[in-house]
Design an enzyme around this catalytic site. Structure first.
Site, PDB file in Angstrom:
ATOM      1  N   ALA A 155      10.036   2.606  -1.386  1.00 46.02           N
ATOM      2  CA  ALA A 155       9.940   3.441  -2.589  1.00 46.02           C
ATOM      3  C   ALA A 155      10.992   4.546  -2.573  1.00 46.02           C
ATOM      4  O   ALA A 155      11.597   4.855  -3.607  1.00 46.02           O
ATOM      5  CB  ALA A 155       8.542   4.027  -2.710  1.00 46.02           C
ATOM      6  N   ALA A 171       0.817  -1.216   0.000  1.00 44.09           N
ATOM      7  CA  ALA A 171       0.000   0.000   0.000  1.00 44.09           C
ATOM      8  C   ALA A 171       0.846   1.259   0.000  1.00 44.09           C
ATOM      9  O   ALA A 171       1.765   1.405   0.809  1.00 44.09           O
ATOM     10  CB  ALA A 171      -0.925   0.013   1.213  1.00 44.09           C
ATOM     11  N   GLY A 193       6.395   1.348   5.737  1.00 43.41           N
ATOM     12  CA  GLY A 193       7.327   0.417   5.093  1.00 43.41           C
ATOM     13  C   GLY A 193       7.407   0.628   3.593  1.00 43.41           C
ATOM     14  O   GLY A 193       8.490   0.635   3.003  1.00 43.41           O
ATOM     15  N   CYS A 194       6.265   0.814   2.969  1.00 40.43           N
ATOM     16  CA  CYS A 194       6.230   0.988   1.515  1.00 40.43           C
ATOM     17  C   CYS A 194       6.861   2.318   1.110  1.00 40.43           C
ATOM     18  O   CYS A 194       7.496   2.421   0.064  1.00 40.43           O
ATOM     19  CB  CYS A 194       4.801   0.874   1.007  1.00 40.43           C
ATOM     20  SG  CYS A 194       4.099  -0.767   1.307  1.00 40.43           S
ATOM     21  N   THR A 195       6.691   3.325   1.957  1.00 39.27           N
ATOM     22  CA  THR A 195       7.319   4.620   1.699  1.00 39.27           C
ATOM     23  C   THR A 195       8.834   4.480   1.764  1.00 39.27           C
ATOM     24  O   THR A 195       9.561   4.963   0.886  1.00 39.27           O
ATOM     25  CB  THR A 195       6.827   5.682   2.704  1.00 39.27           C
ATOM     26  OG1 THR A 195       5.417   5.853   2.511  1.00 39.27           O
ATOM     27  CG2 THR A 195       7.545   7.010   2.510  1.00 39.27           C
TER      28      THR A 195
END
Length: 155
Positions: free
Chosen positions: A51, A41, A46-48
């Site tokens: 990325a 998401a 974590g995804c930030t």
């Protein structure tokens, strides 16, 4: 449960909309190496981190001949907000039906805080110039993954 890809497999073809709604196709990248990474998401910690790590290393990866495509189930509008908020330079594409994730083995049962749940499995697949899977990494960690990937690829 999705079947996991193995080195030497043909990478499943896909065309998905990017953050601006423009089609992004693996076939358009024939002859180039592509890092396709799957994350649960946009706009989550974590995804930030992941990325941002890819963005911070994008020039290094590009010099080594790699393009980077991030795939999540988020709608293009959310991907655009994510890109703009975090100044991301990686190509982000939307797979709300999770068809590409399933084809890549990046959606299915996983452990989350000790429970078995169904969802996006944080994964990275390296596709070579011929469209074959060079590496398929599953259940990767958000933090430190890009640095490890660069070491493993000897970049």
């Amino acid at each position: 449960m999705s079947e996991r890809l193995q080195p030497g497999d043909t990478a499943p073809a896909f065309t998905l909309p990017d953050a601006d709604g423009n089609p992004v196709s693996l076939a358009d990248r024939a002859g180039r190496k592509v890092v396709v990474y799957f994350y649960p998401a946009a706009l989550t910690p974590g995804c930030t981190k992941q990325a941002c790590d890819f963005t911070d290393n994008l020039d290094l990866l590009a010099e080594a001949g790699y393009e980077v495509i991030g795939v999540s189930p988020d709608k293009p509008e959310k991907l655009a907000a994510f890109r703009d908020k975090e100044n991301l330079k990686v190509t982000l594409v939307s797979d709300p039906e999770k068809e590409v994730m399933r084809a890549y083995g990046a959606f299915g049962e996983k452990k989350l805080y000790g429970r078995t749940v169904t969802g996006v499995i944080r994964s990275t697949v390296i596709v070579d110039e011929e469209g074959k899977v060079e590496r398929a990494l599953y259940n990767v960690k958000a933090t430190g993954h890009v640095a490890k990937l660069i070491r493993d690829l000897a970049i």
